[in-house]
Write a protein that holds these residues in place. Structure first.
Motif, PDB file in Angstrom:
ATOM      1  N   ARG A   1      13.816  -0.802   5.766  1.00 52.38           N
ATOM      2  CA  ARG A   1      15.262  -1.069   5.719  1.00 52.38           C
ATOM      3  C   ARG A   1      15.592  -2.326   6.506  1.00 52.38           C
ATOM      4  O   ARG A   1      16.378  -3.170   6.070  1.00 52.38           O
ATOM      5  CB  ARG A   1      16.026   0.111   6.308  1.00 52.38           C
ATOM      6  CG  ARG A   1      16.175   1.273   5.378  1.00 52.38           C
ATOM      7  CD  ARG A   1      16.902   2.389   6.095  1.00 52.38           C
ATOM      8  NE  ARG A   1      17.312   3.437   5.178  1.00 52.38           N
ATOM      9  CZ  ARG A   1      16.482   4.328   4.660  1.00 52.38           C
ATOM     10  NH1 ARG A   1      15.198   4.289   4.946  1.00 52.38           N
ATOM     11  NH2 ARG A   1      16.946   5.259   3.836  1.00 52.38           N
ATOM     12  N   ILE A   2      15.030  -2.432   7.693  1.00 53.88           N
ATOM     13  CA  ILE A   2      15.314  -3.590   8.536  1.00 53.88           C
ATOM     14  C   ILE A   2      14.791  -4.860   7.863  1.00 53.88           C
ATOM     15  O   ILE A   2      15.456  -5.904   7.860  1.00 53.88           O
ATOM     16  CB  ILE A   2      14.676  -3.408   9.929  1.00 53.88           C
ATOM     17  CG1 ILE A   2      15.351  -2.234  10.641  1.00 53.88           C
ATOM     18  CG2 ILE A   2      14.778  -4.680  10.754  1.00 53.88           C
ATOM     19  CD1 ILE A   2      14.632  -1.786  11.899  1.00 53.88           C
ATOM     20  N   TYR A   3      13.623  -4.748   7.280  1.00 54.30           N
ATOM     21  CA  TYR A   3      12.990  -5.865   6.562  1.00 54.30           C
ATOM     22  C   TYR A   3      13.874  -6.340   5.402  1.00 54.30           C
ATOM     23  O   TYR A   3      14.134  -7.542   5.251  1.00 54.30           O
ATOM     24  CB  TYR A   3      11.638  -5.368   6.063  1.00 54.30           C
ATOM     25  CG  TYR A   3      10.854  -6.248   5.129  1.00 54.30           C
ATOM     26  CD1 TYR A   3      10.108  -7.314   5.611  1.00 54.30           C
ATOM     27  CD2 TYR A   3      10.792  -5.959   3.765  1.00 54.30           C
ATOM     28  CE1 TYR A   3       9.329  -8.077   4.755  1.00 54.30           C
ATOM     29  CE2 TYR A   3      10.021  -6.716   2.906  1.00 54.30           C
ATOM     30  CZ  TYR A   3       9.294  -7.778   3.396  1.00 54.30           C
ATOM     31  OH  TYR A   3       8.521  -8.524   2.537  1.00 54.30           O
ATOM     32  N   LYS A   4      14.364  -5.390   4.608  1.00 51.67           N
ATOM     33  CA  LYS A   4      15.225  -5.761   3.479  1.00 51.67           C
ATOM     34  C   LYS A   4      16.561  -6.294   3.969  1.00 51.67           C
ATOM     35  O   LYS A   4      17.100  -7.279   3.437  1.00 51.67           O
ATOM     36  CB  LYS A   4      15.462  -4.538   2.577  1.00 51.67           C
ATOM     37  CG  LYS A   4      14.270  -4.145   1.739  1.00 51.67           C
ATOM     38  CD  LYS A   4      14.629  -3.058   0.746  1.00 51.67           C
ATOM     39  CE  LYS A   4      14.981  -1.749   1.421  1.00 51.67           C
ATOM     40  NZ  LYS A   4      15.220  -0.670   0.425  1.00 51.67           N
ATOM     41  N   LEU A   5      17.102  -5.643   4.977  1.00 53.23           N
ATOM     42  CA  LEU A   5      18.392  -6.070   5.510  1.00 53.23           C
ATOM     43  C   LEU A   5      18.309  -7.491   6.050  1.00 53.23           C
ATOM     44  O   LEU A   5      19.190  -8.322   5.799  1.00 53.23           O
ATOM     45  CB  LEU A   5      18.842  -5.106   6.617  1.00 53.23           C
ATOM     46  CG  LEU A   5      20.231  -5.338   7.208  1.00 53.23           C
ATOM     47  CD1 LEU A   5      21.315  -5.310   6.137  1.00 53.23           C
ATOM     48  CD2 LEU A   5      20.518  -4.321   8.312  1.00 53.23           C
ATOM     49  N   ASN A   6      17.248  -7.775   6.776  1.00 50.16           N
ATOM     50  CA  ASN A   6      17.080  -9.120   7.328  1.00 50.16           C
ATOM     51  C   ASN A   6      17.040 -10.168   6.218  1.00 50.16           C
ATOM     52  O   ASN A   6      17.696 -11.207   6.304  1.00 50.16           O
ATOM     53  CB  ASN A   6      15.795  -9.182   8.164  1.00 50.16           C
ATOM     54  CG  ASN A   6      15.617 -10.529   8.824  1.00 50.16           C
ATOM     55  OD1 ASN A   6      16.491 -11.012   9.543  1.00 50.16           O
ATOM     56  ND2 ASN A   6      14.477 -11.166   8.564  1.00 50.16           N
TER      57      ASN A   6
ATOM     58  N   CYS B   1       7.496  -6.034  -7.512  1.00 50.22           N
ATOM     59  CA  CYS B   1       8.480  -7.039  -7.102  1.00 50.22           C
ATOM     60  C   CYS B   1       9.852  -6.401  -6.897  1.00 50.22           C
ATOM     61  O   CYS B   1      10.534  -6.661  -5.908  1.00 50.22           O
ATOM     62  CB  CYS B   1       8.605  -8.139  -8.156  1.00 50.22           C
ATOM     63  SG  CYS B   1       7.253  -9.329  -8.128  1.00 50.22           S
ATOM     64  N   ILE B   2      10.232  -5.560  -7.845  1.00 46.95           N
ATOM     65  CA  ILE B   2      11.552  -4.935  -7.758  1.00 46.95           C
ATOM     66  C   ILE B   2      11.618  -3.976  -6.569  1.00 46.95           C
ATOM     67  O   ILE B   2      12.551  -4.020  -5.772  1.00 46.95           O
ATOM     68  CB  ILE B   2      11.882  -4.194  -9.068  1.00 46.95           C
ATOM     69  CG1 ILE B   2      12.059  -5.212 -10.198  1.00 46.95           C
ATOM     70  CG2 ILE B   2      13.114  -3.326  -8.909  1.00 46.95           C
ATOM     71  CD1 ILE B   2      12.148  -4.600 -11.576  1.00 46.95           C
ATOM     72  N   GLN B   3      10.600  -3.148  -6.443  1.00 50.29           N
ATOM     73  CA  GLN B   3      10.635  -2.135  -5.389  1.00 50.29           C
ATOM     74  C   GLN B   3      10.603  -2.763  -3.988  1.00 50.29           C
ATOM     75  O   GLN B   3      11.285  -2.298  -3.076  1.00 50.29           O
ATOM     76  CB  GLN B   3       9.446  -1.183  -5.549  1.00 50.29           C
ATOM     77  CG  GLN B   3       9.604   0.063  -4.695  1.00 50.29           C
ATOM     78  CD  GLN B   3       8.474   1.054  -4.898  1.00 50.29           C
ATOM     79  OE1 GLN B   3       7.494   0.761  -5.585  1.00 50.29           O
ATOM     80  NE2 GLN B   3       8.612   2.224  -4.301  1.00 50.29           N
TER      81      GLN B   3
ATOM     82  N   MET C   1       0.832  -1.203   0.000  1.00 49.78           N
ATOM     83  CA  MET C   1       0.000   0.000   0.000  1.00 49.78           C
ATOM     84  C   MET C   1       0.869   1.256   0.000  1.00 49.78           C
ATOM     85  O   MET C   1       0.560   2.229  -0.718  1.00 49.78           O
ATOM     86  CB  MET C   1      -0.942   0.010   1.218  1.00 49.78           C
ATOM     87  CG  MET C   1      -2.017  -1.066   1.192  1.00 49.78           C
ATOM     88  SD  MET C   1      -3.084  -1.053  -0.265  1.00 49.78           S
ATOM     89  CE  MET C   1      -4.196   0.286   0.126  1.00 49.78           C
ATOM     90  N   LEU C   2       1.943   1.256   0.754  1.00 43.41           N
ATOM     91  CA  LEU C   2       2.860   2.406   0.752  1.00 43.41           C
ATOM     92  C   LEU C   2       3.365   2.664  -0.659  1.00 43.41           C
ATOM     93  O   LEU C   2       3.405   3.816  -1.124  1.00 43.41           O
ATOM     94  CB  LEU C   2       4.044   2.149   1.697  1.00 43.41           C
ATOM     95  CG  LEU C   2       3.763   2.152   3.202  1.00 43.41           C
ATOM     96  CD1 LEU C   2       5.047   1.855   3.988  1.00 43.41           C
ATOM     97  CD2 LEU C   2       3.169   3.485   3.651  1.00 43.41           C
ATOM     98  N   ALA C   3       3.744   1.596  -1.340  1.00 39.67           N
ATOM     99  CA  ALA C   3       4.252   1.735  -2.707  1.00 39.67           C
ATOM    100  C   ALA C   3       3.172   2.300  -3.627  1.00 39.67           C
ATOM    101  O   ALA C   3       3.442   3.188  -4.454  1.00 39.67           O
ATOM    102  CB  ALA C   3       4.750   0.386  -3.221  1.00 39.67           C
ATOM    103  N   LEU C   4       1.961   1.816  -3.473  1.00 35.37           N
ATOM    104  CA  LEU C   4       0.870   2.250  -4.360  1.00 35.37           C
ATOM    105  C   LEU C   4       0.425   3.679  -4.063  1.00 35.37           C
ATOM    106  O   LEU C   4       0.157   4.461  -4.989  1.00 35.37           O
ATOM    107  CB  LEU C   4      -0.316   1.287  -4.228  1.00 35.37           C
ATOM    108  CG  LEU C   4      -0.072  -0.131  -4.724  1.00 35.37           C
ATOM    109  CD1 LEU C   4      -1.258  -1.032  -4.418  1.00 35.37           C
ATOM    110  CD2 LEU C   4       0.236  -0.142  -6.230  1.00 35.37           C
TER     111      LEU C   4
ATOM    112  N   PRO D   1      -1.469   3.102 -11.696  1.00 41.33           N
ATOM    113  CA  PRO D   1      -1.301   1.648 -11.837  1.00 41.33           C
ATOM    114  C   PRO D   1       0.161   1.254 -12.024  1.00 41.33           C
ATOM    115  O   PRO D   1       0.909   1.930 -12.742  1.00 41.33           O
ATOM    116  CB  PRO D   1      -2.125   1.323 -13.088  1.00 41.33           C
ATOM    117  CG  PRO D   1      -3.149   2.412 -13.162  1.00 41.33           C
ATOM    118  CD  PRO D   1      -2.449   3.639 -12.664  1.00 41.33           C
ATOM    119  N   VAL D   2       0.548   0.184 -11.374  1.00 39.56           N
ATOM    120  CA  VAL D   2       1.920  -0.317 -11.445  1.00 39.56           C
ATOM    121  C   VAL D   2       1.889  -1.800 -11.773  1.00 39.56           C
ATOM    122  O   VAL D   2       1.026  -2.528 -11.273  1.00 39.56           O
ATOM    123  CB  VAL D   2       2.649  -0.187 -10.089  1.00 39.56           C
ATOM    124  CG1 VAL D   2       4.147  -0.264 -10.288  1.00 39.56           C
ATOM    125  CG2 VAL D   2       2.247   1.077  -9.371  1.00 39.56           C
TER     126      VAL D   2
END
Lengths: 145, 145
Positions: free
Chosen positions: B14-19, A59-61, A43-46, A52-53
């Motif tokens: 960040r923590i989520y990706k780092l983990n 997936c990448i983000q 949701m943050l990304a959207l 529309p994405v």
DNA sequence: TAAAATTATATTGCGCACAATGTAAATTAA
DNA sequence: TTAATTTACATTGTGCGCAATATAATTTTA
């Protein structure tokens, strides 16, 4: 026993515990929005792109693969936060767009970051520095993987 | 759009990706030992105490609940790294002890921490400071949950 | 243009992670 | 000492997270 294998000396274990603890802070807040934590990230990304994405871009983000996002997005569609629309330009693409319900949810979510910041006990300066440390570490780790 | 809800401003992300990234560094190394990452954490705990431990104590130390550890330990027993023995003093307890195979695995595991440290790109001083920052943050987060 | 390679998504299978529930043993209270 | 409570563990169900595989659409190559 040498120090190297002791559980509490492992950086990974700190990050592992921290990730779980931070996620748990979100759970009661997100429950009010009927979102799980990874769904909140979507949701943050959207909300941010506000158009529309494709699933591929999400997936990448989010650094997730289709095996994770595909069913997750189906659940979010079932909750009516998003719609999945096949692109007409490129029929391989599935575009994710917010429903009205999904857009409205943003208002309630705006209360969350301040609550989380409070729970960290950090000053703004400390937060910025920690973000930088983690970014730097993340970059190094990715170089080696 | 306000900064507060932007994905890349979230400490949690960040923590989520780092983990996830750190865990992925372990996967190829642990594959040689036929261990998953959480199973490796269990082995670290067992190597350190070097005597039978109850599942309850493992739950506390690893910050996992029985719903996670119970089936995980069964898989580890099937792999012959550990044995599950019902305590005679208190029949509620299941004690986890290393098999000879599990003990021998420690030798191979001793190579792992140095490889991981290298991948972080940190100096020893930076590592110590980061560990302290994360401990402090973890403590604060736990206070608020 | 037809064949080969690539791309985007979906599906399957497995292992966490955890809430909720169940059960048997031990402890505490009445 | 019996009854109530607590403790330790197991099980069920749901949702990630990811490797591996499958499929259809697009692009590239021959």
């Amino acid at each position: 026993m040498s120090e190297h294998l002791k559980l509490n000396n492992q950086l990974c274990f700190r990050i592992y515990k921290l990730n779980k603890s931070v996620t748990k802070l979100y759970v009661p807040l997100l429950k009010k929005l009927s979102l799980t934590y990874p769904q909140y990230l979507v949701m943050l990304a959207l909300w941010e792109v506000n158009q529309p994405v494709s699933i591929k871009k999400l997936c990448i983000q989010l650094e997730l693969d289709t095996g994770t996002l595909s069913p997750l997005l189906k659940r979010m569609e079932a909750l009516a936060f998003i719609k999945r629309v096949r692109s007409t330009k490129d029929e391989r693409l599935v575009l994710i767009e917010l429903t009205a319900k999904g857009k409205h949810l943003k208002k309630e979510a705006e209360l969350i970051p301040a609550q989380l910041f409070c729970s960290t006990g950090l000053t703004k300066e400390e937060l910025v520095m920690l973000q930088q440390s983690l970014d730097s570490l993340l970059n190094n780790v990715k170089l080696h993987s």
